[in-house]
Design a protein around this motif. Sequence first.
Motif, PDB file in Angstrom:
ATOM      1  N   ARG A 146     -20.498  -4.202 -12.732  1.00 37.77           N
ATOM      2  CA  ARG A 146     -19.925  -2.951 -13.234  1.00 37.77           C
ATOM      3  C   ARG A 146     -18.403  -3.064 -13.334  1.00 37.77           C
ATOM      4  O   ARG A 146     -17.808  -2.739 -14.347  1.00 37.77           O
ATOM      5  N   SER A 147     -17.779  -3.524 -12.265  1.00 37.49           N
ATOM      6  CA  SER A 147     -16.317  -3.577 -12.294  1.00 37.49           C
ATOM      7  C   SER A 147     -15.823  -4.584 -13.328  1.00 37.49           C
ATOM      8  O   SER A 147     -14.750  -4.418 -13.888  1.00 37.49           O
ATOM      9  N   ASN A 167     -11.057  13.232 -12.783  1.00 34.88           N
ATOM     10  CA  ASN A 167     -11.176  11.808 -13.011  1.00 34.88           C
ATOM     11  C   ASN A 167     -10.260  10.950 -12.164  1.00 34.88           C
ATOM     12  O   ASN A 167     -10.524   9.793 -11.939  1.00 34.88           O
ATOM     13  N   PHE A 216     -15.068  10.112 -16.481  1.00 33.69           N
ATOM     14  CA  PHE A 216     -15.842  11.269 -16.010  1.00 33.69           C
ATOM     15  C   PHE A 216     -15.505  12.505 -16.819  1.00 33.69           C
ATOM     16  O   PHE A 216     -14.523  12.556 -17.557  1.00 33.69           O
ATOM     17  N   SER A 219     -25.693   6.519 -15.054  1.00 35.86           N
ATOM     18  CA  SER A 219     -25.606   5.849 -13.749  1.00 35.86           C
ATOM     19  C   SER A 219     -26.542   4.645 -13.695  1.00 35.86           C
ATOM     20  O   SER A 219     -26.283   3.678 -12.985  1.00 35.86           O
ATOM     21  N   GLY A 230     -15.815   0.039  -9.531  1.00 38.54           N
ATOM     22  CA  GLY A 230     -16.364  -1.206  -9.000  1.00 38.54           C
ATOM     23  C   GLY A 230     -16.290  -1.358  -7.496  1.00 38.54           C
ATOM     24  O   GLY A 230     -16.665  -2.400  -6.964  1.00 38.54           O
ATOM     25  N   ARG A 283      -7.517   3.964 -17.844  1.00 42.05           N
ATOM     26  CA  ARG A 283      -8.115   3.248 -16.718  1.00 42.05           C
ATOM     27  C   ARG A 283      -9.416   2.564 -17.154  1.00 42.05           C
ATOM     28  O   ARG A 283      -9.710   1.448 -16.723  1.00 42.05           O
ATOM     29  N   TYR A 286     -15.389   3.508 -17.050  1.00 43.72           N
ATOM     30  CA  TYR A 286     -16.131   4.759 -16.902  1.00 43.72           C
ATOM     31  C   TYR A 286     -15.169   5.935 -16.963  1.00 43.72           C
ATOM     32  O   TYR A 286     -14.136   5.949 -16.295  1.00 43.72           O
ATOM     33  N   ALA A 307     -24.663   1.989 -15.638  1.00 45.54           N
ATOM     34  CA  ALA A 307     -23.561   1.460 -14.839  1.00 45.54           C
ATOM     35  C   ALA A 307     -24.058   0.698 -13.614  1.00 45.54           C
ATOM     36  O   ALA A 307     -23.269   0.108 -12.884  1.00 45.54           O
ATOM     37  N   ILE A 355     -15.311   8.130  -7.882  1.00 44.48           N
ATOM     38  CA  ILE A 355     -14.367   7.473  -8.797  1.00 44.48           C
ATOM     39  C   ILE A 355     -14.183   6.011  -8.385  1.00 44.48           C
ATOM     40  O   ILE A 355     -14.229   5.094  -9.212  1.00 44.48           O
TER      41      ILE A 355
END
Lengths: 431, 229
Positions: free
Chosen positions: B80-81, B92, B88, B48, A339, B161, B86, B51, A334
């Motif tokens: 990515r950030s 999560n 799940f 993945s 990031g 999120r 993302y 990402a 997670i």
Amino acid sequence: MILIKLAYKSLLNRRGSAFLTLFTIAISVMLLLSIERVRVDAKSSFSNTISGTDLIVGARTGDIQLLLSSVFRIGHANNGVSWQSYQYIKQQRGVAWTIPLSLGDSHKGQAVLGTTLDYFTHYKYGKKQPLNFSQGAAFSHLNEVVIGSEIANKLNYQLGDKVVISHGMGNTSFHHHDDNPFTVVGILKATGTPVDKTLHIPLAAIELIHGGGHSAESEHDHDHDHDHDHDHDHDHDHDQHEDLTGEPKQITAFLMGFDSPLYTLQVRRNINQYKPEALLAIMPGVTLRELWEMLSIVEKILLLFSSIVVLVSLLGMLTTLLASLNQRRRELAILRSVGARPWHLFSLISIESLLITLLGCLLGCGLFYTLMSVTAGLLQSHGGISVTINMLSHYELMLIGAIMAAGFIVGLIPATRAYFYSLADGMSIKI
Amino acid sequence: MITLNNVLFKWHKQQAKPTLSIQTLKIADGEHVFLHGPSGSGKSTLLSLLAGINIADSGSIKLLNTNLTALSNRKRDVFRSDHIGYIFQNFNLLPYLSPLENVMLGCQFSKNRQRKALQQSASLEQEATRLLNALGLTNEHHQQSVADLSIGQQQRVAAARAFIGSPELIIADEPTSALDANNRTAFIELLFAQANIAGSTLVFVSHDTSLQSLFNRTISLTALTEQAA
Ligand SMILES: Nc1ncnc2c1ncn2[C@@H]1O[C@H](COP(=O)(O)OP(=O)(O)O)[C@@H](O)[C@H]1O
Ligand SMILES: [Mg+2]
């Protein structure tokens, strides 16, 4: 910042196992610090037992044996120093003062020391501190006794109490001299040395106990100057002038002080080569150090054991962190998804182990101080070790630093594993 | 938005058949794409790669005109950030953070998204609160323990999120598998609404083809892979 917060919250979430780990570390830190503190204080109490004395002279035995019997009242000196030799040696050049010591008698298992008034002026302990009276003064009659602080406390003696001295050591001596008791005239302040556990009586009184010697009325001129000095202090005794030194056949040992340290070595050599009698002169500082060296193996073993305890507690932390890590792979994934870099996860686990070690050390210090303040009295009364409760010493801080470093290094193992998990798992982890 | 060309990926070097092989795949800005395929077909693996968690063995993957394969590991993590939210399938949320903190975590590692979030609201906390409410999680649940939330509520927190700081791409990996049919549709509609407001592209992955009617574009991973073979 966010990592510290995450580490903290994550630990809080696992507070059961985290606290147990932390507590194990705390206990081990407490143990290590306590052993270290007692060791240091024992050493300083030990080396502070006698100071300001340049030589101790006794019959020829071993250096340490002489030190033990004359200063620590441990063991028994079979031979002594003849009075003639003592008289001869004390007149050597450079001798500032001498204190004759006669040991071997006891009162309720406590050592009785026959000596002169010089003892109360020249005997020094710690950092050259003289003996002080908490009550009363030195003896001025043959049937008077000055007691150490611990004797006064333990046996609950006050000024004016009558004390019976028995011949020889031990509680059950057959030779009680009930007819001739001693009166307590002085109580010494605590010193943290064997002086506290000693009863001091005039040297001449030892002779009387042993049935020999001479009566209090017999006068001797050889020590007249000395007696004269003291009569100034005790004006009321002028009419009843007693010889407190007497002329015993032999004494157990004597302490010497010199005008200048230059004389010490020379006189020491002369004494060790003294023909009429086999004598031994030791320098107490040197012999104390030798004795401590002999004991240092014990101290090293203690330190080794407590280090092992610290190590085991850190391994406990390693086990806990590694075991939890497997369950936390999802958590790591997670964090990756939002990031966090593998490096962040590495830091996160490192911070966790550092936090556990840090809190463990802090709690350990707290426990240590609690333990010290609870047991300080016990150590003082039973071990004769005066424990100082103050800030952590440099060495102790270094020990804690070393534990922190060890905790950090141990923490690198799960941290590295988290790093590689995060690389291998990606985000498709199935638990 | 997304362009894949001749992408090959193997989990292990010695694998005979690649886990993924895709000749071309293009997804335009703002599209809501439904990507389906049976379990084990490589959907999560593809995500993945998108990402930037894993890198293709060959071929190119471009996102927002940036070639992911050419970026360093560090830059890919930052990318990515900054640009991807993302979601799940389940588990999560971090159990030791409150729902609100879980939402804020979405922009903790990205200056870029923090800045964008602060354009919406005065503080990150306010923005997280706003998103949670928009996704139908009322204030009383914001500080509650994550474990006490229902699965549906947890997925809303996860979605909030992903949306905080308005990333250009939202990736959802089977987010509805654990939800019942009613909740599933409601959740997907909330996702669409938020994606439209933020102008985000949505790549939604599921093995459940009954959901595809809700999307404006459907891609079958099996078809993609066969096309390459
Ligand atoms: N971390 C991993 N390491 C090695 N193999 C993996 C890993 N993740 C997935 N795989 C393999 O890749 C294939 C595709 O898996 P995945 O992408 O998770 O499928 P899906 O998401 O479509 O169910 C499976 O055969 C799976 O075993
Ligand atoms: Mg999957």
